[in-house]
Design a protein around this motif. Structure first.
Motif, PDB file in Angstrom:
ATOM      1  N   LYS A  30       0.840  -1.213   0.000  1.00 51.45           N
ATOM      2  CA  LYS A  30       0.000   0.000   0.000  1.00 51.45           C
ATOM      3  C   LYS A  30       0.865   1.249   0.000  1.00 51.45           C
ATOM      4  O   LYS A  30       0.609   2.200  -0.727  1.00 51.45           O
ATOM      5  N   LYS A  31       1.908   1.208   0.836  1.00 53.16           N
ATOM      6  CA  LYS A  31       2.785   2.369   0.950  1.00 53.16           C
ATOM      7  C   LYS A  31       3.530   2.622  -0.357  1.00 53.16           C
ATOM      8  O   LYS A  31       3.607   3.753  -0.837  1.00 53.16           O
ATOM      9  N   ALA A  32       4.019   1.552  -0.953  1.00 45.79           N
ATOM     10  CA  ALA A  32       4.782   1.681  -2.211  1.00 45.79           C
ATOM     11  C   ALA A  32       3.893   2.262  -3.307  1.00 45.79           C
ATOM     12  O   ALA A  32       4.296   3.191  -4.025  1.00 45.79           O
ATOM     13  N   LEU A  33       2.667   1.742  -3.431  1.00 50.02           N
ATOM     14  CA  LEU A  33       1.760   2.234  -4.481  1.00 50.02           C
ATOM     15  C   LEU A  33       1.419   3.706  -4.256  1.00 50.02           C
ATOM     16  O   LEU A  33       1.359   4.497  -5.199  1.00 50.02           O
ATOM     17  N   SER A  34       1.214   4.023  -2.993  1.00 54.18           N
ATOM     18  CA  SER A  34       0.853   5.394  -2.669  1.00 54.18           C
ATOM     19  C   SER A  34       2.041   6.336  -2.881  1.00 54.18           C
ATOM     20  O   SER A  34       1.915   7.390  -3.505  1.00 54.18           O
ATOM     21  N   ASP A  35       3.237   5.939  -2.412  1.00 49.92           N
ATOM     22  CA  ASP A  35       4.424   6.778  -2.596  1.00 49.92           C
ATOM     23  C   ASP A  35       4.737   6.996  -4.074  1.00 49.92           C
ATOM     24  O   ASP A  35       5.180   8.072  -4.471  1.00 49.92           O
ATOM     25  N   LEU A  36       4.519   5.978  -4.873  1.00 54.32           N
ATOM     26  CA  LEU A  36       4.821   6.093  -6.309  1.00 54.32           C
ATOM     27  C   LEU A  36       3.664   6.734  -7.085  1.00 54.32           C
ATOM     28  O   LEU A  36       3.738   6.889  -8.304  1.00 54.32           O
ATOM     29  N   GLN A  37       2.597   7.061  -6.365  1.00 56.04           N
ATOM     30  CA  GLN A  37       1.419   7.724  -6.946  1.00 56.04           C
ATOM     31  C   GLN A  37       0.849   6.951  -8.133  1.00 56.04           C
ATOM     32  O   GLN A  37       0.526   7.520  -9.178  1.00 56.04           O
ATOM     33  N   ILE A  38       0.745   5.649  -7.940  1.00 58.71           N
ATOM     34  CA  ILE A  38       0.163   4.826  -9.009  1.00 58.71           C
ATOM     35  C   ILE A  38      -1.345   4.806  -8.827  1.00 58.71           C
ATOM     36  O   ILE A  38      -1.852   4.556  -7.729  1.00 58.71           O
ATOM     37  N   LYS A  39      -2.030   5.115  -9.913  1.00 58.43           N
ATOM     38  CA  LYS A  39      -3.480   5.251  -9.809  1.00 58.43           C
ATOM     39  C   LYS A  39      -4.135   3.897  -9.602  1.00 58.43           C
ATOM     40  O   LYS A  39      -3.747   2.905 -10.235  1.00 58.43           O
ATOM     41  N   SER A  40      -5.148   3.899  -8.763  1.00 62.07           N
ATOM     42  CA  SER A  40      -5.864   2.655  -8.473  1.00 62.07           C
ATOM     43  C   SER A  40      -6.530   2.104  -9.729  1.00 62.07           C
ATOM     44  O   SER A  40      -6.598   0.904  -9.938  1.00 62.07           O
ATOM     45  N   LYS A  41      -6.965   2.975 -10.634  1.00 63.10           N
ATOM     46  CA  LYS A  41      -7.629   2.513 -11.855  1.00 63.10           C
ATOM     47  C   LYS A  41      -6.663   1.786 -12.798  1.00 63.10           C
ATOM     48  O   LYS A  41      -7.068   1.038 -13.673  1.00 63.10           O
ATOM     49  N   ASP A  42      -5.364   2.044 -12.623  1.00 65.00           N
ATOM     50  CA  ASP A  42      -4.366   1.424 -13.489  1.00 65.00           C
ATOM     51  C   ASP A  42      -3.616   0.279 -12.814  1.00 65.00           C
ATOM     52  O   ASP A  42      -2.631  -0.218 -13.349  1.00 65.00           O
ATOM     53  N   THR A  43      -4.083  -0.090 -11.629  1.00 67.67           N
ATOM     54  CA  THR A  43      -3.402  -1.154 -10.891  1.00 67.67           C
ATOM     55  C   THR A  43      -4.238  -2.431 -10.934  1.00 67.67           C
ATOM     56  O   THR A  43      -5.432  -2.397 -10.677  1.00 67.67           O
ATOM     57  N   THR A 174       9.524  -2.076   1.877  1.00 73.15           N
ATOM     58  CA  THR A 174       8.858  -1.019   1.103  1.00 73.15           C
ATOM     59  C   THR A 174       9.794  -0.483   0.026  1.00 73.15           C
ATOM     60  O   THR A 174       9.392  -0.250  -1.109  1.00 73.15           O
ATOM     61  N   ASP A 175      11.050  -0.326   0.391  1.00 73.85           N
ATOM     62  CA  ASP A 175      12.050   0.145  -0.567  1.00 73.85           C
ATOM     63  C   ASP A 175      12.175  -0.843  -1.741  1.00 73.85           C
ATOM     64  O   ASP A 175      12.163  -0.451  -2.915  1.00 73.85           O
ATOM     65  N   LEU A 176      12.250  -2.138  -1.427  1.00 76.98           N
ATOM     66  CA  LEU A 176      12.383  -3.145  -2.482  1.00 76.98           C
ATOM     67  C   LEU A 176      11.124  -3.184  -3.356  1.00 76.98           C
ATOM     68  O   LEU A 176      11.190  -3.331  -4.575  1.00 76.98           O
ATOM     69  N   MET A 177       9.980  -3.025  -2.695  1.00 77.70           N
ATOM     70  CA  MET A 177       8.717  -3.056  -3.420  1.00 77.70           C
ATOM     71  C   MET A 177       8.653  -1.884  -4.402  1.00 77.70           C
ATOM     72  O   MET A 177       8.242  -2.043  -5.550  1.00 77.70           O
ATOM     73  N   LYS A 178       9.081  -0.744  -3.951  1.00 79.68           N
ATOM     74  CA  LYS A 178       9.083   0.436  -4.828  1.00 79.68           C
ATOM     75  C   LYS A 178      10.042   0.226  -6.005  1.00 79.68           C
ATOM     76  O   LYS A 178       9.729   0.581  -7.143  1.00 79.68           O
ATOM     77  N   LYS A 179      11.205  -0.338  -5.693  1.00 79.24           N
ATOM     78  CA  LYS A 179      12.184  -0.591  -6.756  1.00 79.24           C
ATOM     79  C   LYS A 179      11.621  -1.588  -7.781  1.00 79.24           C
ATOM     80  O   LYS A 179      11.776  -1.403  -8.991  1.00 79.24           O
ATOM     81  N   ALA A 180      10.978  -2.630  -7.279  1.00 76.44           N
ATOM     82  CA  ALA A 180      10.417  -3.663  -8.188  1.00 76.44           C
ATOM     83  C   ALA A 180       9.341  -3.041  -9.078  1.00 76.44           C
ATOM     84  O   ALA A 180       9.312  -3.271 -10.296  1.00 76.44           O
ATOM     85  N   ILE A 181       8.470  -2.222  -8.454  1.00 78.92           N
ATOM     86  CA  ILE A 181       7.382  -1.597  -9.221  1.00 78.92           C
ATOM     87  C   ILE A 181       7.956  -0.623 -10.245  1.00 78.92           C
ATOM     88  O   ILE A 181       7.537  -0.606 -11.409  1.00 78.92           O
ATOM     89  N   SER A 182       8.945   0.164  -9.821  1.00 78.22           N
ATOM     90  CA  SER A 182       9.538   1.125 -10.760  1.00 78.22           C
ATOM     91  C   SER A 182      10.219   0.414 -11.925  1.00 78.22           C
ATOM     92  O   SER A 182      10.124   0.847 -13.070  1.00 78.22           O
TER      93      SER A 182
END
Lengths: 290, 599
Positions: A30-43, A174-182
């Motif tokens: 949740k934190k990673a998605l929110s920090d990266l500002q990924i829209k819920s409609k596109d997830t 959270t850091d790894l999750m953000k890196k993976a998503i990016s």
């Protein structure tokens, strides 16, 4: 939050036991998605089967619950149909490394730009504690050495992002999750993240894992961009009875979408497929029958 | 060198409005190439063609043959007998011996010796010619024997040299100068051989203007129907006889911005298809029985999750690995009943290449309108035999997407529920990327929002919501085609590739003064019972013709109709299609038996 006035479902409370590692995974996600500002409609979260595979119900976004072991092909299908989406497959180690093991290898080989989170706990918790592919020797009569997904992923030449986190270490996770998503959202391929996520009811490994985890980032010589060195170092650490965590490897290999999808036409799921718009091309192809 | 049995040859060429030619040899001998070349010749002179292949599941070697029939009328079977055989070895003659017409001609490759005497006494006309030796000595490659045979065949059939040259040129031109030159040389070697040995035309084939007809197999027609029906995502795993669909699509779908993906197994195939369908693509997968066994769980998942997907099932001889290249219709039960639990599905069965095209488009529309899996059931003969047909009619095509929502549709909605209860059981469908359509899709039993539920009232409502879609779809499903006399008391029911043999058998029965009606069923599940009743009510006797052991369709029909003593199965499960005469004999024998017993 959705930006329109349409009322949608309310995410459910997780089904997990108090203290389950999966809570940590959900919080990080949740934190990673929110920090990266990924829209819920596109997830899109693609859930597997098992306790961890219900995680898609606990967020507000698009979710599809796949069959047992089939979350990866499902996620690849979503991504190929619409590469603009953030596609996150999330399931357990039984789902990914046992019944879905064939897809695990082949999806790593294809390198689609999806994120794959495996919550591994050494047990099939939902069916009350049978040994899973990562179970330690001796657990519920298990005689097989545990499956090492990180070394397996390292041995496949087309992997581009490999990491391991621990649900009890939120900052790192959270850091790894953000890196993976990016990584995946830059269309660079699959972000594979294994998370040590203990089952407090059937295989409570918190204590052992707290002692065993070894953060690769603390090692200043560790080079996560050299596959061979990474493989050697991870093997050494593992052989010493430790569990390496952190970013294990990242590299560059063309992603599945780069190799497969048309650059001009946009997501195939959203194309205009009416007869009128495509008729000249259809007529041209009809000539192949003459 | 070559010898002709001159004394057996009639003085004047025989006019043939309908002729069947078989080319037999070992896999890799190029038999199918000769079939294709002949097909082009016949089409260029305005004839209809139908061809079939009989190959083993191996890359090279083993007996293989191809059959091509040319006719002034539209035909959908290879008929009852072979008029001309090109045999590259004696095994090919042996394999064909029961199918040869009493006065058939054989062009035999005598490189290893003349055709055995035992075939001499059968009234057959034999041309012994050392095809292989000649190719090897003059062109240094044995494979050119097929083009040499094509030249001799052309002479025997009275086809003009220009026609043979034109056809050969258009086939080999795009494969480079070397291939074209060698084949042209082989062609003139063959025609010299024919001239030197005084081989004259035995047959006269009627010529007319080249028609605008096209040539297509069922598989190709399905593939094209998929594109035209808006299909943009195809995923497959190689399996005979379905692979052609993937191979045909791969180079063409990219022109439309679509994708063909080959997956690691059929479990991945169906689930990747489900993922793409969920995201909003029009999806089709294709497989045969063994692949369907692996996909069964996935199809049930699509049914429960209410996702649109078309599954092409190209039947072959089963179970297990069975006979991969041979024809059977034994997966009816599999596609109609296969899966744990109960879910809505449709099973549609075309009978010709033209129908393969149209029903693929229909299947895509039905899948999306009713949000469920649709099986398109084919059989090997329908998949891989070629027919000349009128060009596919693009004007009649409509892409119907049912309750698929757009962003502006969503803006008019107050609460979005993916599985909303509705009058017709169909819920509005949002796809990822739409704001306000966020929802859960799952194979668990779920509530209207797609969240897991084991509530008993919800379960009852959700089950009936899903299951009633099948009833609702009935009005739109492909109805059976009726043929023959309305006042007949004898009926035939069949589906798939039995269409052609049954139609020809009806002509044969007519000449025996046996009048019959025939219903070609095009929706296997749900059976359109009212149509069946209307068709069968006046009938005293109903023959259900199908390529399987158990009479699977007959059993389904018995459970739908009354007066079941009227229903008799005619089955064939030796791996080959029905010949018209086999159906004729089965029916006339059955009826004669009844007459003798005074019924």
């Amino acid at each position: 939050m959705a930006q329109t006035t349409v009322k949608i479902y309310t995410p459910t409370t997780p089904i997990w036991c108090p203290g389950c590692g999966d809570f940590g995974v959900l919080a990080s996600l949740k934190k990673a998605l929110s920090d990266l500002q990924i829209k819920s409609k596109d997830t899109v979260i693609v859930g597997g089967i098992g306790c961890s595979g219900s995680i898609h119900n606990n967020l507000e976004c698009y979710g599809i619950h796949s069959l047992h072991g089939r979350l990866l092909p499902t996620a690849v299908g979503v991504k190929l149909a619409n590469p603009q989406l953030t596609v996150i497959a999330a399931g357990g180690d039984g789902d990914g490394y046992a019944i879905g093991a064939g897809h695990f290898l082949h999806t790593l080989k294809k390198n689609p730009s999806i994120i794959y989170i495996v919550m591994q706990n050494g047990t099939y918790g939902l069916t009350k504690g049978q040994p899973s592919p990562t179970a330690q020797v001796g657990y519920e009569g298990n005689v097989d050495l545990p499956f090492d997904a990180i070394l397996t992923a390292l041995s496949i030449p087309s992997t581009t992002f490999i990491a391991r986190g621990f649900s009890a270490n939120q900052a790192q996770l959270t850091d790894l999750m953000k890196k993976a998503i990016s990584h995946s959202n830059s269309n660079e391929g699959m972000g594979f993240l294994e998370v040590l996520s203990p089952c407090v009811t059937y295989n409570d490994t918190y204590k052992e894992w707290r002692e065993q985890v070894y953060d690769l980032s603390t090692e200043k010589d560790y080079n996560p961009h050299n596959r061979l060195l990474a493989f050697t170092r991870v093997s050494e650490i593992t052989n010493q009875g430790k569990i390496p965590t952190g970013l294990v490897y990242s590299g560059r290999v063309k992603s599945l979408e780069e190799n497969t999808l048309s650059k001009e036409k946009g997501p195939l799921a959203l194309q205009d497929i009416s007869l009128e718009s495509n008729l000249p091309k259809y007529e041209q192809i009809l000539n192949d029958f003459r | 060198m070559a010898t002709t049995l001159e004394q057996q040859k009639p003085a004047e060429p025989m006019l043939k409005q309908d002729i069947c030619i078989m080319i037999g040899g070992q896999g890799g001998d190029g038999t199918l190439t000769v079939v294709n070349l002949l097909g082009s010749c016949f089409r260029n002179i305005g004839l209809n063609v139908y061809d079939a292949r009989n190959v083993l599941s191996r890359i090279r070697g083993g007996h293989a043959d191809g059959v091509i029939r040319a006719s002034t009328e539209q035909v959908l079977s290879t008929g009852d007998q072979v008029d001309v055989l090109v045999a590259f070895d004696e095994e090919a003659v042996q394999a064909a011996v029961n199918e040869l017409a009493p006065d058939a001609s054989i062009i035999f490759d005598s490189s290893k010796g003349q055709l055995s005497e035992k075939f001499g006494g059968m009234g057959l006309r034999v041309v012994n010619a050392p095809l292989g030796n000649m190719a090897a000595s003059k062109l240094r490659r044995n494979i050119f024997k097929n083009t040499i045979a094509f030249a001799i065949l052309g002479r025997l059939l009275g086809l003009e040299d220009d026609l043979l040259i034109e056809v050969l040129r258009s086939r080999y031109e795009r494969r480079g100068k070397e291939a074209l030159d060698a084949n042209m040389q082989a062609l003139s070697l063959g025609s010299d051989l024919a001239k030197q040995n005084n081989i004259r035309s035995i047959y006269k084939i009627p010529h007319s203007e080249k028609s605008n007809k096209i040539l297509a197999t069922g598989n190709e027609a399905v593939a094209y129907g998929f594109l035209v029906g808006g299909g943009r995502f195809f995923v497959g795993y190689p399996i005979t006889p379905a692979t052609d669909i993937m191979e045909w699509l791969a180079p063409r779908i990219s022109k439309l911005g679509g994708v063909v993906k080959q997956a690691e197994d059929e479990l991945a195939v169906i689930n990747m298809g489900i993922g793409a369908a969920y995201a909003g693509a029009r999806v089709m997968v294709a497989t045969s029985g063994p692949g369907q066994s692996l996909m069964t769980e996935g199809v049930g998942h699509a049914g429960e999750a209410e996702l649109p997907i078309v599954v092409v099932e190209c039947q072959r001889v089963g179970p297990s690995t069975g006979e991969p290249t041979k024809n059977e219709q034994s997966d009816l039960n599999h596609v109609v009943y296969g899966s744990h639990g109960e879910f809505p599905r449709l099973v549609i069965a075309p009978g010709s290449a033209a129908e393969c095209f149209q029903l693929t488009v229909d299947a895509l529309n039905l899948a999306e309108t009713y949000q469920l899996p649709v099986f398109l059931l084919l059989d090997q003969a329908l998949c891989q035999n070629s027919e000349s047909i009128l060009p596919f009619n693009l004007k009649s095509i409509k892409v119907e997407r049912g309750k698929l929502l757009s962003q502006s549709d969503l803006e008019k909605i107050q609460t979005y529920k993916r599985y909303q209860f509705s009058e017709d059981g169909i819920s509005p469908r949002s796809v990822p990327s739409l704001e306000g359509g966020q929802s859960q899709v799952t194979g668990n039993e779920h509530n209207e929002y797609g969240l897991t539920s084991v509530d008993t009232t919800n379960r009852l409502r959700m089950m009936s919501k899903r299951m009633k879609k099948v009833e609702l779809a009935k009005n739109e499903l492909p109805r059976g085609n009726n043929f023959g006399r309305k006042d007949a008391k004898i009926g035939i029911i069949g589906f798939g590739s039995t269409l052609g043999p049954i139609l020809e058998s009806m002509e044969q029965l007519k000449s025996k003064n046996i009048g019959v009606r025939f219903q070609q069923i095009r929706t296997i599940f749900p059976l359109l019972v009212e149509d069946l009743i209307e068709f069968s009510d006046p009938l005293d006797k109903i023959f259900v013709v199908e390529n399987n052991y158990q009479g699977q369709l007959a059993k389904m029909i018995r459970s739908a109709l009354g007066r079941n003593e009227r229903i008799e199965s005619i089955t064939k499960f030796d791996g080959t299609s029905f010949k018209p005469r086999e159906i004729t004999n089965a029916i006339s024998t059955s009826i004669q038996g009844k007459l003798e017993m005074g019924v």
